[in-house]
Design a protein around this motif. Sequence first.
Motif, mmCIF file in Angstrom:
data_model
loop_
_atom_site.group_PDB
_atom_site.id
_atom_site.type_symbol
_atom_site.label_atom_id
_atom_site.label_comp_id
_atom_site.label_asym_id
_atom_site.label_seq_id
_atom_site.Cartn_x
_atom_site.Cartn_y
_atom_site.Cartn_z
ATOM 1 N N SER A 24 -96.769 60.702 34.824
ATOM 2 C CA SER A 24 -97.449 61.993 34.896
ATOM 3 C C SER A 24 -96.995 62.787 36.148
ATOM 4 C CB SER A 24 -99.157 61.628 35.303
ATOM 5 O OG SER A 24 -99.764 60.994 34.223
ATOM 6 N N SER A 25 -96.133 62.472 36.819
ATOM 7 C CA SER A 25 -95.501 63.135 37.711
ATOM 8 C C SER A 25 -94.356 64.315 37.314
ATOM 9 C CB SER A 25 -94.812 62.253 38.924
ATOM 10 O OG SER A 25 -95.928 61.426 39.136
ATOM 11 N N LEU A 26 -94.330 65.339 37.967
ATOM 12 C CA LEU A 26 -93.475 66.468 37.120
ATOM 13 C C LEU A 26 -92.078 66.106 37.581
ATOM 14 C CD1 LEU A 26 -96.015 69.524 37.692
ATOM 15 C CD2 LEU A 26 -95.444 68.131 35.568
ATOM 16 N N TYR A 27 -91.698 65.615 38.744
ATOM 17 C CA TYR A 27 -90.471 65.692 39.148
ATOM 18 C C TYR A 27 -89.543 64.489 38.267
ATOM 19 C CZ TYR A 27 -92.833 61.867 41.637
ATOM 20 O OH TYR A 27 -93.775 60.896 41.566
ATOM 21 N N THR A 28 -88.306 64.514 38.350
ATOM 22 C CA THR A 28 -87.588 63.920 37.352
ATOM 23 C C THR A 28 -87.817 62.393 37.132
ATOM 24 O OG1 THR A 28 -85.654 65.530 38.212
ATOM 25 C CG2 THR A 28 -85.051 63.570 36.609
ATOM 26 N N VAL A 29 -87.997 61.881 38.341
ATOM 27 C CA VAL A 29 -88.095 60.197 38.234
ATOM 28 C C VAL A 29 -89.556 59.979 37.346
ATOM 29 C CG1 VAL A 29 -88.981 58.337 39.450
ATOM 30 C CG2 VAL A 29 -86.999 59.860 40.404
ATOM 31 N N GLY A 30 -90.529 60.852 37.526
ATOM 32 C CA GLY A 30 -91.691 60.692 36.610
ATOM 33 C C GLY A 30 -91.476 61.252 35.236
ATOM 34 N N GLN A 31 -90.683 62.322 35.066
ATOM 35 C CA GLN A 31 -90.426 62.481 33.608
ATOM 36 C C GLN A 31 -89.373 61.777 32.861
ATOM 37 O OE1 GLN A 31 -92.095 65.179 32.132
ATOM 38 N NE2 GLN A 31 -93.087 64.911 33.866
ATOM 39 N N GLU A 32 -88.687 60.820 33.704
ATOM 40 C CA GLU A 32 -87.706 60.020 32.984
ATOM 41 C C GLU A 32 -88.896 58.715 32.388
ATOM 42 O OE1 GLU A 32 -83.747 60.489 35.436
ATOM 43 O OE2 GLU A 32 -85.038 58.849 35.954
ATOM 44 N N ALA A 33 -89.690 58.496 33.282
ATOM 45 C CA ALA A 33 -90.624 57.483 32.832
ATOM 46 C C ALA A 33 -91.414 58.093 31.459
ATOM 47 C CB ALA A 33 -91.725 57.278 33.975
ATOM 48 N N ARG A 34 -91.843 59.328 31.508
ATOM 49 C CA ARG A 34 -92.530 60.090 30.622
ATOM 50 C C ARG A 34 -91.901 59.959 29.289
ATOM 51 N NH1 ARG A 34 -97.443 62.104 28.532
ATOM 52 N NH2 ARG A 34 -97.978 62.603 30.711
ATOM 53 N N ALA B 144 -87.149 36.885 24.717
ATOM 54 C CA ALA B 144 -85.990 37.236 25.772
ATOM 55 C C ALA B 144 -85.876 38.712 25.851
ATOM 56 C CB ALA B 144 -84.794 36.522 25.337
ATOM 57 N N CYS B 145 -85.927 39.429 24.672
ATOM 58 C CA CYS B 145 -85.579 40.792 24.731
ATOM 59 C C CYS B 145 -86.877 41.646 25.368
ATOM 60 C CB CYS B 145 -85.659 41.395 23.159
ATOM 61 S SG CYS B 145 -86.883 41.206 22.158
ATOM 62 N N ALA B 146 -88.013 40.804 25.237
ATOM 63 C CA ALA B 146 -89.109 41.492 25.905
ATOM 64 C C ALA B 146 -89.266 41.473 27.289
ATOM 65 C CB ALA B 146 -90.431 41.030 25.216
ATOM 66 N N LEU B 147 -88.904 40.202 27.734
ATOM 67 C CA LEU B 147 -88.679 39.800 29.147
ATOM 68 C C LEU B 147 -87.571 40.796 29.868
ATOM 69 C CD1 LEU B 147 -90.188 37.761 30.523
ATOM 70 C CD2 LEU B 147 -88.337 36.262 30.387
ATOM 71 N N GLY B 148 -86.508 40.617 29.252
ATOM 72 C CA GLY B 148 -85.454 41.874 29.633
ATOM 73 C C GLY B 148 -85.797 43.197 29.937
ATOM 74 N N ALA B 149 -86.327 43.602 28.922
ATOM 75 C CA ALA B 149 -86.927 45.231 29.027
ATOM 76 C C ALA B 149 -88.154 45.168 29.956
ATOM 77 C CB ALA B 149 -87.594 45.200 27.524
ATOM 78 N N TYR B 150 -88.931 44.213 30.337
ATOM 79 C CA TYR B 150 -89.812 44.172 31.308
ATOM 80 C C TYR B 150 -89.211 44.436 32.588
ATOM 81 C CZ TYR B 150 -94.082 43.733 33.805
ATOM 82 O OH TYR B 150 -95.212 43.875 34.410
ATOM 83 N N VAL B 151 -88.400 43.622 32.967
ATOM 84 C CA VAL B 151 -87.876 43.633 34.247
ATOM 85 C C VAL B 151 -86.886 44.884 34.629
ATOM 86 C CG1 VAL B 151 -86.033 42.364 35.764
ATOM 87 C CG2 VAL B 151 -87.748 41.018 34.340
ATOM 88 N N ASP B 152 -86.222 45.350 33.562
ATOM 89 C CA ASP B 152 -85.227 46.534 33.621
ATOM 90 C C ASP B 152 -86.147 47.508 33.538
ATOM 91 O OD1 ASP B 152 -82.578 47.533 32.904
ATOM 92 O OD2 ASP B 152 -83.543 48.526 31.406
ATOM 93 N N THR B 153 -87.061 47.819 32.868
ATOM 94 C CA THR B 153 -88.156 49.101 33.240
ATOM 95 C C THR B 153 -88.862 49.108 34.640
ATOM 96 O OG1 THR B 153 -88.436 48.817 30.855
ATOM 97 C CG2 THR B 153 -89.776 50.200 31.841
ATOM 98 N N ALA B 154 -89.252 47.838 34.936
ATOM 99 C CA ALA B 154 -90.085 47.930 36.155
ATOM 100 C C ALA B 154 -89.013 48.131 37.518
ATOM 101 C CB ALA B 154 -90.390 46.527 36.496
ATOM 102 N N GLU B 155 -87.797 47.780 37.201
ATOM 103 C CA GLU B 155 -86.678 47.990 38.217
ATOM 104 C C GLU B 155 -86.440 49.888 38.177
ATOM 105 O OE1 GLU B 155 -83.565 45.399 37.787
ATOM 106 O OE2 GLU B 155 -82.503 46.246 39.543
ATOM 107 N N ASP C 79 -99.009 51.149 32.111
ATOM 108 C CA ASP C 79 -98.023 50.191 32.346
ATOM 109 C C ASP C 79 -97.033 49.994 31.678
ATOM 110 O OD1 ASP C 79 -97.096 47.546 33.221
ATOM 111 O OD2 ASP C 79 -98.894 46.505 32.637
ATOM 112 N N LEU C 80 -95.887 51.086 32.094
ATOM 113 C CA LEU C 80 -94.607 51.276 31.362
ATOM 114 C C LEU C 80 -93.815 50.083 31.034
ATOM 115 C CD1 LEU C 80 -93.208 53.276 29.757
ATOM 116 C CD2 LEU C 80 -92.201 54.023 31.999
ATOM 117 N N PRO C 81 -93.429 49.098 32.163
ATOM 118 C CA PRO C 81 -92.841 48.081 31.797
ATOM 119 C C PRO C 81 -93.550 47.168 30.681
ATOM 120 C CG PRO C 81 -93.164 48.218 34.205
ATOM 121 C CD PRO C 81 -94.023 49.207 33.414
ATOM 122 N N ALA C 82 -94.738 46.888 30.715
ATOM 123 C CA ALA C 82 -95.353 46.109 29.528
ATOM 124 C C ALA C 82 -95.348 46.897 28.218
ATOM 125 C CB ALA C 82 -96.817 45.926 29.827
#
Length: 395
Positions: free
Chosen positions: A33-43, A15-26, A239-242
């Motif tokens: 690799s992008s330099l703006y904030t949305v990319g750097q948050e993912a980084r 359940a924790c993995a499924l939750g983390a997957y959905v939350d991260t994808a969202e 594949d960040l959600p995964a």
Amino acid sequence: MKVYADNAATTRMRACALGAYVDTAEKFYGNPSSLYTVGQEARSLLEACRAEIAALLGAQPKEIYFTSGGSESDNQAILSAAHLGKIKGKTKIVSTAIEHHAVLHTLNKLKREGFEVVLLPVGTDGIVRLSDLEKELDGNTCLVSVMFANNEIGTLQPVEEIGKLCREKKIFFHTDAVQAVGHTAVDVREIGCDYLALSAHKFGGPKGVGALYVRQGAPLYPLIEGGAQERGKRAGTEDLPAIKAMTAAMKEAVETVPETEKKIKILRDKLIAGLEKIPHSALNGDREKRLAGNVNFCFEGIEGESLLLLLDDMGISASSGSACTSGSLDPSHVLLAIGRVHDVAHGSLRLTLSAENTEEEINYILEKVPEVVTYLRNMSPVWRDLQEGKRQYIL
Ligand SMILES: *Cc1c(COP(=O)(O)O)cnc(C)c1O
């Protein structure tokens, strides 16, 4: 009743993995690799996952590479050590006869390219002998590849001793720990390995994601060329959600290893004791040095495939040999390696448990398997020959 007892093939996502997957994808849809904030948050999230997985293995974050799973990790580790070996004129690789096909088929490819590949035998206990390994290690050897735990019979290999031997002889050591991570204690410092492969879907994470530990200083060459992801060693947008889901699953699995092992060992031993009551049956692999959730039996006079299908009709998901072998009529290379003859190896059943299995389910399996074995034996010409003395029992 529905019983899922094939956790060595794959596991249900936690359940924790499924939750983390959905939350991260969202929330973390940016490209790391992008330099703006949305990319750097993912980084940042990607690097936090790397640090967490490293800590759970006793490694440094820079020693962890994300991959598409166990097969890719095994391929990249072996091909990297072999590539450097070739440059240095060392073209011998030592492994075992019971490795997963991700290792064996990679070694076959290297053999066709001129490498000498030695597959060590195992005892009837399904464990490789250190003395056999030591004899094969020479100045021409560039890599030793021995799995941590076998996927069919669950046997645990002496990886720490192997690591010590390899360090003394300055030979790279890869271990396929896909069945071990999240199921028993795994620490790369204790093993002393140069490479360790793991896969998320074997411990409650998603399919198609895994990691490779590469000790700092060990060679690593890319299998996939492209962008500079994973420090240029594995191209392709992560594949960040995964990866986040794998991290959540691994944390939960690793942190609960002692309880899980204790709980499922009791169920495993009950299952073994019950199945042993079936005449002309035998447990495959060492009784003690095996994964806490692994049960693997041979029943003389039946076909494992028929057994599986009938158990499926009763709601029990199990396996005969490994999932990769089903569909072909060749018996399991692992069962042959522990000395089972073809006919006996064909009548095998693997049941692999998780913390989700209950005692009620074990009782149900113990009610159904003997029934089905008896039913199949009553229709089997081989069994009739055995009973009439026209053939000798082996088990
Ligand atoms: C499942 C498994 C693999 C392959 O892992 P994937 O993530 O499915 O590619 C490799 N080695 C062992 C021991 C396994 O059990």
